[in-house]
Every structure is written in C-alpha cells, then in structure tokens.
Design a protein around this motif. Structure first.
Motif, short mmCIF file in Angstrom:
data_model
loop_
_atom_site.label_atom_id
_atom_site.label_comp_id
_atom_site.label_asym_id
_atom_site.label_seq_id
_atom_site.Cartn_x
_atom_site.Cartn_y
_atom_site.Cartn_z
N PRO A 80 -3.68 4.69 -4.41
CA PRO A 80 -3.30 3.98 -2.83
C PRO A 80 -4.19 3.19 -1.38
CG PRO A 80 -3.99 6.16 -3.44
CD PRO A 80 -3.73 5.41 -4.13
N THR A 81 -3.41 3.05 -0.25
CA THR A 81 -4.19 2.71 0.20
C THR A 81 -3.34 4.01 1.82
OG1 THR A 81 -2.94 1.37 0.74
CG2 THR A 81 -4.91 0.98 -0.48
N PRO A 82 -4.64 3.96 3.37
CA PRO A 82 -5.33 3.42 3.27
C PRO A 82 -6.35 3.70 2.52
CG PRO A 82 -4.94 3.99 5.01
CD PRO A 82 -3.88 4.15 3.91
N PRO A 83 -7.84 3.42 2.23
CA PRO A 83 -8.71 4.24 1.76
C PRO A 83 -9.75 5.45 3.00
CG PRO A 83 -9.31 2.23 1.40
CD PRO A 83 -8.28 1.67 2.54
N SER A 84 -9.21 5.06 4.44
CA SER A 84 -9.23 6.21 5.18
C SER A 84 -8.93 8.02 5.16
CB SER A 84 -9.91 5.52 6.34
OG SER A 84 -7.88 5.04 6.46
N GLN A 85 -7.45 7.34 3.78
CA GLN A 85 -6.58 8.60 4.34
C GLN A 85 -6.23 8.55 2.92
OE1 GLN A 85 -2.62 7.99 6.24
NE2 GLN A 85 -3.91 6.77 7.92
N VAL A 86 -7.12 8.43 2.53
CA VAL A 86 -7.09 9.46 0.60
C VAL A 86 -8.49 9.88 0.27
CG1 VAL A 86 -6.55 8.28 -1.47
CG2 VAL A 86 -5.24 7.00 0.38
N VAL A 87 -8.78 10.79 -0.72
CA VAL A 87 -9.23 11.53 -1.19
C VAL A 87 -8.75 11.82 -2.59
CG1 VAL A 87 -10.92 13.15 -1.04
CG2 VAL A 87 -9.91 12.91 1.11
N ILE A 88 -9.76 10.92 -3.69
CA ILE A 88 -9.85 10.78 -4.37
C ILE A 88 -10.36 11.98 -6.08
CG2 ILE A 88 -10.08 9.24 -6.95
CD1 ILE A 88 -8.41 8.24 -4.92
N GLY A 89 -10.04 12.70 -6.05
CA GLY A 89 -10.18 14.49 -6.61
C GLY A 89 -10.74 14.04 -8.66
N LEU A 90 -11.91 14.36 -8.77
CA LEU A 90 -11.56 14.30 -10.09
C LEU A 90 -12.11 15.48 -10.24
CD1 LEU A 90 -15.46 12.53 -9.47
CD2 LEU A 90 -12.99 11.30 -9.63
N PRO A 91 -10.85 15.03 -12.27
CA PRO A 91 -11.04 16.34 -12.97
C PRO A 91 -12.18 16.87 -13.53
CG PRO A 91 -10.18 14.27 -14.09
CD PRO A 91 -10.32 13.47 -12.83
N ARG A 92 -12.14 18.26 -14.07
CA ARG A 92 -13.76 18.75 -13.96
C ARG A 92 -14.24 18.68 -15.08
NH1 ARG A 92 -15.71 23.71 -12.70
NH2 ARG A 92 -14.54 23.86 -11.08
N ASP A 93 -13.22 17.79 -16.71
CA ASP A 93 -13.96 17.78 -17.62
C ASP A 93 -13.33 16.67 -17.49
OD1 ASP A 93 -10.78 16.91 -17.52
OD2 ASP A 93 -9.94 17.34 -19.20
#
Length: 396
Positions: A80-93
């Motif tokens: 999704p855009t814009p990158p300045s408004q998106v934080v990508i979360g990573l799963p623990r596993d």
C-alpha cells in the motif's frame, strides 16, 4: 450452490496508536474472516487492505501499521502507498529466506519503515532486527530498562503494547518509548466489510489485467473495461479523492480519476481487490493461464507477422472458460476477439493456433516428465513465462 460467487464477511479492527504526547498518530490493522475455514494469508490480507484503503472513509493521514505474512512480503508491487504513511510489521516466526531478505531490502529502498517484535534472546529475530526501524515491546512482561536503552542507542524507535495502568505507562515513557498501542488509552474501532459478489463482467476483469500490464497500456481501453466493474469504479474514485493525491476538487469522472492515481497505483488497486474478491476460478488455473499467455507472447516475439499481444490474448483465453466456469463457445460469443484469435482457440488454425499448440504440447511434456530434451529456446520461453506470471500474480 449456496453462496456461490459471494465472499465471506470480513471484519477489520483499527487499534489506535499514540505518540509520547498522547496524540493519535497511527492505527494498527487487525483483521478476521468470520465464515471461512480456508487458511489463505494472501487473500485475507488483500481483503483487509482492500477494506481499509478502498472502502473506508479518509483516515486523516495517520500512519498505518500492518503485519504482513511472508507470502505478501515478496509481493512488493502490491504494498500500500504512500510509504511515508505505512509501517510494515514482521511476524515473530518469519523465516529469513534469501527471497524474504531481498524483498525486505527492496522494501526499505522504497522508504517503507519496518516494525518487528523485540527479538531479545531469539537468534532468528536478531537476523530480522537488521531490517527494522521500530521494535515492539510487550509491557505485559517485566521491562528491561537496560535493553530499552540499548535499542534506543541503536537508533530504533520503540512501540510499547499491552499497557495495563498509568504507572506502567509512565515507566515506558521514561524509558523513551515513542509509540503507545493498547486499550488503556483508547478502544479499537471495528469495521465490517460488505460481502463481495461477482461484480460486473467477469471476462472483462481478465481483459483488464491483460491491458494493465501491457507496456503501451491504453487508458481509453482501461476506462471502458473499468466501467463494467462498479466495485473497482467506486474504489478508484475513492483513491483519487484521498488526501495523498491532493486534489483541490472532488473527482467524479472515472477517466480523470485514472489519470490522477496513475498506472502503477491502478495496477496495485486492481490486483489487491481482485485477490480480495475471491472469484470462483481456481488460483492454480489463473497461474497456468498466465504462464501459457506469456509463453505464447515470447514465442511470437521473433516473428514480424505475429502480434505478441494477440499471442498473449490467445494463450490467456485458451483457459478462460475454465477460469470463469463458462462454456467456451458462449464465452467467445460474448467477448469481441479478433477472428484470428478465435480461429486459433477453436481450431488451432493460423500462426496463433500453431503457437498455442506448441505451448500445450510443452505443458503436456512437463506433466509427463518427458521434457529433458526440449529445445533450448522453447525452454527459455517457458522459464521466462514462469517469472512473468510470478511477477504479475505472485505466489498464491
């Protein structure tokens, strides 16, 4: 069949995230599919993003935290855009395969920020920490002040979750936490998406995907195809009128809205909503159709008297009846294709018919595991088609 062509009801929750001054600056996206037993992380994430990006009203430009499954992390064309408004979360596993590591590097190059749970004591998590900008701290566990100081000194921002009371909140703020997520400050907001059915002309939907990924995509043709798909029409108007595109006047004309969001954003929107719509066709068949279409296109490239785009369409429509659960004769009557393409599809006639026959024969050899002596150029066309299909539709 009961419910055929209608997707499951879907609910998303927007969990407010506050900064150290208690200002609501972001939302964490959580989603749940109520009616389906299918475990399809790509489709589920597509439905969640489709709802929050293209169905909800303006989110007042707050940041959006989303945890992406590994199947989606490698689909960076759909982020999704814009990158300045998106934080990508990573799963623990999350397993850090070479493909995932490459995708994370490319995500950072596009100026997205990455958040992950605190990997303290976990070797795999430590590998992921190199990609992170934000570390998520679980306040339900005893806070390690020394650990938090080390993370801050390393340049990470800290997001604290599961705060239970004011004393715990003060401790986290004193330790330098930048974001606060939890019910202590604010309750989440829930949104139930509307059930999606078979919108508009289903044959036009695949013709739309074909046109979107042409190097010389025709905006007039895209406009005519999109007019047949009310759900996409509305989503495009919503996107064009979002604050990201900064339009001083409301855009109500589809043609103008397409120009506002641009081709790349249009591709992202259409593919996300297509994945979310849960069409009745088999995903395996979709991929086979695209591989065949790209292989036909590759085989046509060296010949001046064969249009590669006609070859692509021939390959794609050779499996269209299976994709749309339609009788082929009926389908070809409904879709205005070139006579040469129709003859190739019905009788394998002409140059296009010969190319289609070569592709089908190669597929049969692969199925029977007898293709070890396949001509080098033919195998090259096939492998390139695999790559192109993976880029277009992803691994799902």
């Amino acid at each position: 069949m009961t419910g055929q062509g209608v997707t499951d009801r879907f609910t998303i929750a927007m969990h407010p995230i506050h900064d150290a001054d208690y200002v609501h600056v972001a939302d964490r996206l959580i989603y749940q599919n109520h009616d389906s037993d299918l475990d399809d992380p790509v489709s589920s994430m597509a439905k969640a993003l489709s709802t929050v990006l293209y169905e909800l009203d303006e989110r007042q430009c707050r940041e959006l935290f989303i945890e992406l499954p590994s199947e989606w992390l490698v689909r960076i064309d759909l982020l999704p855009t814009p990158p300045s408004q998106v934080v990508i979360g990573l799963p623990r596993d999350l397993e850090v395969t070479p493909e995932v590591a490459d995708s994370l590097n490319r995500i950072r190059e596009r100026n997205y920020r990455i958040a992950m749970p605190d990997p303290a004591g976990q070797s795999m998590g430590a590998d992921l920490q190199a990609f992170a900008d934000i570390i998520e701290i679980d306040a339900s566990c005893p806070l390690d002040s020394e650990r938090l100081e080390t993370l801050k000194a390393g340049g990470y921002q800290l997001l604290v979750e599961h705060i239970q009371d004011h004393e715990q909140l003060e401790q986290c703020l004193e330790a330098g936490c930048d974001y606060i997520n939890g019910r202590y400050l604010s309750q989440p907001h829930y949104h139930a998406s509307k059930p999606r059915g078979r919108h508009g002309n289903r044959a036009a939907q695949l013709r739309l995907i074909n046109e979107l990924y042409r190097e010389d995509a025709d905006l007039h043709r895209l406009h005519d195809l999109l007019l047949q798909m009310p759900h996409l029409h509305v989503a495009i108007l919503r996107r064009a009128n979002s604050s990201f595109f900064g339009q001083s006047q409301q855009q109500s004309d589809l043609r103008r809205a397409i120009q506002v969001i641009g081709l790349n954003e249009l591709r992202r929107l259409v593919m996300t909503m297509s994945l979310a719509s849960n069409m009745p066709s088999s995903r395996i068949t979709v991929r086979l159709a695209l591989i065949r279409a790209f292989m036909c296109q590759n085989l046509a490239e060296p010949f001046r008297n064969i249009d590669p785009e006609d070859a692509f369409t021939t390959g794609l429509f050779s499996l269209m009846a299976a994709l749309l659960d339609e009788d082929q004769a009926t389908l070809l009557e409904q879709v205005p294709l070139d006579d040469g393409i129709i003859r190739a599809l019905e009788h394998h006639e002409g140059h296009l018919g010969a190319i289609l026959a070569i592709c089908e024969e190669h597929e049969q050899q692969l199925a029977e595991n007898t293709s070890e002596h396949t001509a080098e150029q033919l195998q090259k066309c096939y492998l390139d088609a695999l790559d192109k299909a993976a880029t277009l539709m992803g691994r799902f």
